[in-house]
Scaffold this active site. Structure first.
Site, PDB file in Angstrom:
ATOM      1  NE  ARG A  92      -3.828   1.453   2.863  1.00  0.00           N
ATOM      2  CZ  ARG A  92      -4.477   1.514   4.035  1.00  0.00           C
ATOM      3  NH1 ARG A  92      -3.974   0.874   5.091  1.00  0.00           N
ATOM      4  NH2 ARG A  92      -5.595   2.179   4.133  1.00  0.00           N
ATOM      5  CE  LYS A  99       3.470  17.327  -3.334  1.00  0.00           C
ATOM      6  NZ  LYS A  99       2.646  18.481  -2.917  1.00  0.00           N
ATOM      7  CD  GLU A 133      16.965   0.606   3.017  1.00  0.00           C
ATOM      8  OE1 GLU A 133      18.142   0.526   2.676  1.00  0.00           O
ATOM      9  OE2 GLU A 133      16.589   1.150   4.079  1.00  0.00           O
TER      10      GLU A 133
END
Lengths: 740, 338
Positions: A628, A633, A705
């Site tokens: 999710r 943004k 990452e």
């Protein structure tokens, strides 16, 4: 009022503070009567301190203390291993002996009444050494590889017989890769202000892990953790360098105690390359065997990485090789190369970024050998389950990432032949690579206070080095409590807030987010409990099970009428804030049932000037399956940042050590190159819709990452497609491509 | 950075008097290099003489049709000056290839000539460096020397001079006007910077207590056929591994007159007049350009990490001359190399 805070592209709640200077960073918490400390680092890379001429500088203007191993307090250095400390070995004991273990190791700290005076004295301090030539090159014959000690990550793994299968394979690729050491080079330098009050110590200190800094400093000084408070509301870029508590924090505390005044210590940019960790240089070998129709029969991944002589820094160099591809015969081997250097540390995508650079490059080589499109080759070897752990994936959208990325990139129009695509004189290359990173979820806690005005205060130790923790946690609390965003105030960065794991490993959203959600549910439960027990409440006498929260109000189930709001409930309970805390942790049973990772596919276009060896990234598209997405943004911004980091890894970043003394010679923002705006073209990040109920209660996988992993091999693969030359070292520089 | 006295004269003569009175004083204009050096303790001036108020900020045409550029004209102003853009676009281009907008806004014309090397070891006072501390030794010769010189090196020093602007000035045969206690004098640009020899601590041939007052350009600006190509590891805020300033006067398809200067390869802007002479009268093609490049690089010597710069310089020379001959100068905004 239906709140949908999660999933919306909200702007940063702390954005105004950041751009107006209202956000305070560690070095800005100046204290009354504060003094200034400057670290003196060793100018030899190995050896012993013979003499420190402290007397002369002690007489210099403004100097209050010259502290070295000759007069520093003997510190307790009680055993302590935080989650970001190497499991094996013992951390540097700063100023406790005359040994120099690496170049730049702190050998003294000067305290003075101004920064200028401290710098003058530090520059004047004469230190003589019995120096030896350190070993700092992994290719040095004197380096003795060692296996990581058992009990942690990095163990050799094997299934089937990879060597026999490789020997028997009709199509093979075997290649070695050398990836340079990198330093994190955040904009904000490491900084600590230390202030003692009796036996209590307060540290305003740059940290991605304040509760660990608290525990570490307490262990070093042999004092109760409750006596140490660490405060760090903002981090000006971290990338992992602030996950550990480095020696300068201890030095600041030593200095402050010695002079009996608050002390500020800020590392110089040069010192940032000495004692605050780095991504280890890695040497790797990958051998692949395949059938002629492109089914992998053997995958061998061997790698080694730098570490110090006193600690074993272990990263996940070979960890993805067991589950990225379906392959019956897989062997991984990981070794450490102890050298005369400071201990490396986690840097964005630690291990995965380096290891997947090698494997994804080799897979690309195989695609050319087979004459199979590199995306198609990955499709043919897509596993149904994690074949290393023999577990199903909680979710795996890698092929959807490839489909989405390929479509947005326009991959279908690629001419597969190297050197076939051109723009005038320039060679054009399109490259692709996979990315993966585990979904960590570590125990975390949070606290929520509901105030009489109906607003909520939420607290967790945590950190925000840039991904937008302030904003995303505000969204989680607002969504869970059905409050508008501006009714939620989230605070972080204090060690006396509820404990959280390190702000690293892409686990903040999963761990702290789940804790915030749990705390919000807990405070609702507390309010409900009080309401049904309150004679004045319209819900008095109702059973807890018969009431429910609907859009920020407590109502009876089945009763359409809106019940009391938070404000009414808190006021009704006397007006004092109602508080609840809660923790969240992964269900151990679930962890045994599923293999949990985020995945991504990265597509890039480069140009190579065949006359001048110049590589330019022209565009990149990353598609990620990361569960999710709490804030599209911020998530896009985070991915673009990761891609820029991967661009630096591919084409620029390299800490150059002088082999004569181990000195990082390019320890300067003008010489250690990271991409600047002109180097960064249009970058796109897209997200595959993914619902994963197993990873954590929020269904998030973490992005920090995985957004960097995959970029460097995609660029390296594109350089091959452009030129027909396979460069097997990073960064790829002009001198690598003058012969294309 | 050590404490220092600060003075701000309003007249050139006063500035010269003040610097002559204090051997450890330094002039400061934009400060874009000096402040870095002071922060690193490489420079430890007792006094900064701020020359930013001296009346040296004008750009004027000279009677012979050339241009006189005051030493304090900011790099940005110079690059965008209409006379420079129209008549000396090579100079404008070289300026725009350097530094960043913020630095160019501060940096002065004279200061650009005075830039010191960016050798890692020169900046790190914990290392031996003959330029910083004469006689202490050179750390770069057997150290990490990827960015270092391939031409004109000595056993004392292999540092490079980092300016972009000066490479164009060398190609344009500028003149440096200086003022000292003994009055005013001029130096040909080629004579301004030095090779390291056994006195690498001296970057240039300014005498003690002299100040640059102006740079003068001759009338010939090579506005039609020129290019400045800078090869570096990233597209902005990086010094040149190799840069080339090329200026041609064409006669149809042939080169009538050529100017060629290299940056990033030596202790001074590297100009070989024999190579320029070899181009004169030759067809403007790759063979001619390669021959010129070979002459320029005939004495080049690489070190452990920078030998590739010899080949790179050769390629860059050919490319830049091609750009110049084609009338398609290197763009410093798009950076795309044609």
């Amino acid at each position: 009022m239906t709140m949908q805070a999660i999933g919306k592209p909200h702007s940063r709640v702390d954005g105004r503070a950041k751009v107006t200077g209202g956000a305070r960073y560690a070095a800005e918490f100046n204290q009354p009567d504060q003094l200034y400390a400057v670290v003196v680092g060793s100018t030899v890379g190995l050896g012993r301190i013979l003499r420190i001429d402290a007397g002369a500088v002690a007489q210099m203007p403004g100097v209050r203390a010259v502290i070295s191993h000759l007069n520093a307090p003997r510190l307790a250095y009680q055993p302590h291993k935080g989650g970001t400390d190497p499991a094996n070995g013992e951390r540097l004991h700063v100023l406790q002996d005359d040994q120099v273990r690496f170049y730049g190791q702190p050998v003294a700290v000067i305290v003075a009444d101004s920064l200028d005076h401290a710098e003058r004295a530090a520059a004047a301090l004469a230190v003589s050494y019995a120096g030896e030539t350190p070993v700092v090159d992994p290719l040095d014959a004197k380096v003795q590889p060692v296996a990581p000690q058992a009990g942690r990550a990095g163990a050799d793994r094997s299934r089937g017989d990879a060597d026999a299968a490789f020997a028997a394979a009709p199509v093979t690729v075997e290649a070695s890769f050398d990836m340079a050491r990198e330093n994190h080079t955040p904009m904000e330098p490491h900084a600590t202000i230390a202030a003692w009050s009796g036996d209590r110590l307060t540290l305003w200190s740059k940290s991605q892990f304040v509760v660990n800094e608290q525990a570490e400093i307490a262990a070093i000084f042999g004092m109760p953790a409750a006596n140490v408070q660490v405060i760090c509301p903002f981090v000006g870029g971290g990338f992992g360098t602030s996950l550990r508590t480095w020696p300068h924090v201890t030095l600041a505390a030593i200095a402050a105690r010695q002079v009996g005044r608050p002390v500020k210590l800020v590392l110089t940019r040069r010192q940032m390359f000495h004692t605050t960790g780095h991504r280890p240089r890695t040497l790797q070998r990958v051998a692949l065997g395949a059938t002629t129709d492109g089914r992998l029969t053997s995958l061998i991944h061997e790698g080694s990485g730098e570490t110090s002589r006193y600690e074993q820094f272990v990263e996940a160099l070979t960890s993805t090789s067991g589950f990225m591809y379906s392959c019956p015969n897989v062997r991984t081997r990981y070794r450490l190369l102890p050298m005369d250097t400071g201990t490396p540390t986690f840097m964005r995508g630690p291990g995965e970024a380096s290891g997947m650079y090698a494997v994804e490059s080799a897979i690309d080589e195989l695609s050319y050998k087979l004459g199979i499109d590199p995306v198609e080759l990955r499709r043919r070897n897509e596993p149904a389950i994690d074949e290393a752990e023999k577990l199903p994936f909680s979710s795996r959208s890698l092929m959807q990432c490839y489909a989405l990325g390929a479509e947005r990139f326009g991959w279908a129009s690629r001419d597969p032949r190297p050197r076939a695509m051109r723009d005038g004189r320039l060679l054009i290359g399109w490259g692709v690579a996979s990315a993966s990173y585990p979904c960590f979820f570590s125990p975390a806690s949070a606290r929520v206070r509901l105030l009489a005005d109906g607003s909520a205060e939420v607290e967790a130790a945590s950190s925000d080095m840039g991904p937008g923790t302030y904003t995303s946690m505000t969204q989680v609390a607002a969504e869970t409590l059905s409050l508008p965003l501006d009714k939620v105030r989230f605070s972080l960065g204090r060690s006396d807030f509820p404990a959280t794991p390190s702000h690293g490993g892409s686990q903040t959203m999963s761990s702290v987010g789940s804790a915030v959600r749990a705390a919000c549910l807990a405070v609702q439960a507390e309010l409900a409990k009080r309401a049904v027990a309150d004679r004045r409440s319209q819900l008095f006498g109702a059973s807890i099970d018969s009431v429910e929260w609907r859009e920020g109000r407590l109502s009876r189930k089945g009763d359409a009428a809106a019940g009391p709001s938070y404000s009414e409930l808190v006021t009704g309970a006397g007006g004092s804030p109602v508080e609840a805390g809660a923790s969240a942790a992964r269900d151990a049973a679930i962890a045994k049932q599923y293999s949990m990772h985020a995945f991504g596919a990265v597509f890039v276009e480069v140009s190579v000037d065949p006359d001048l060896g110049l590589v330019r990234l022209r565009r990149a598209v990353g598609a990620y399956g990361a569960g999710r997405i709490v804030n599209p943004k911020l998530a896009t911004s985070q991915c673009i940042g990761g891609m820029v980091g991967g661009l630096g890894m591919a084409l620029m970043e390299r800490t150059a050590l002088d082999p004569r003394d181990g000195r990082p010679v390019n320890a300067h923002m003008g010489d250690y190159l990271v991409p600047v705006n002109l180097d960064v073209p249009h970058l796109e990040a897209h997200f595959v819709e993914e619902q994963d109920p197993h990873v954590n209660p929020l269904g998030v996988k973490g992005l920090g990452e995985v957004a960097l992993v995959g970029m460097a091999p995609a660029i390296a693969n594109a350089v091959f497609h452009a030129t027909g030359k396979r460069v097997r070292e990073l960064p790829i520089r002009i001198e690598n491509l003058l012969d294309v | 950075m050590i404490n220092f006295q600060y003075a701000r004269p309003n007249e050139v003569a006063d500035a010269v008097r003040q610097i002559a009175a204090d051997p450890r004083a330094r002039f400061i204009a934009g400060g874009t290099n000096l402040l870095d050096l002071m922060k690193s303790d490489v420079e430890q001036p007792s006094r900064l003489i701020d020359i930013s108020r001296l009346p040296l900020k004008s750009v004027e045409e000279t009677p012979d049709g050339g241009l006189r550029i005051g030493a304090l004209v900011p790099n940005t102003d110079l690059a965008y000056h209409p006379l420079v853009e129209s008549r000396y676009p090579l100079l404008a281009s070289a300026i725009m290839a350097g530094a960043s907008q913020q630095l160019r806004n501060m940096a002065s014309t004279g200061g650009n000539l005075m830039q010191r090397t960016r050798c890692y070891y020169f900046y790190d006072i914990a290392t031996p460096c003959n330029k910083r501390e004469p006689g202490s030794g050179c750390s770069a010769i057997e150290g990490l020397n990827r960015m270092h010189a391939i031409l004109g090196t000595s056993e004392s020093c292999i540092a490079v001079y980092p300016s972009d602007m000066s490479i164009a000035l060398a190609a344009l045969e500028a003149t440096v006007r200086v003022m000292g206690p003994g009055g005013e004098r001029t130096m040909a640009f080629a004579d301004f910077h030095r090779l390291p020899g056994d006195t690498p601590e001296r970057d240039n041939n300014l005498e003690p207590n002299e100040i640059i007052t102006a740079i003068e350009l001759p009338p010939q600006g090579f506005a039609k056929n020129h290019s400045y190509l800078k090869i570096r590891d990233r597209l902005s805020y990086a010094f040149a591994l190799v840069s080339v300033a090329a200026a041609l006067e064409m006669d149809g398809e042939a080169v009538k007159e050529a100017r060629l200067a290299l940056g990033g390869v030596a202790h001074k802007p590297w100009r070989v007049e024999a190579a320029e002479a070899a181009l004169a009268g030759q067809p403007a093609n790759e063979a001619s350009f390669a021959k010129a490049a070979d002459i320029v690089l005939s004495g080049a010597k690489g070190f452990e990490h920078n030998a590739f710069k010899i080949d790179l310089a050769r390629r860059a020379i050919i490319r830049t001359l091609t750009q110049a001959a084609n009338g398609t100068p290197q763009s410093q905004s798009s950076k795309k190399i044609r």
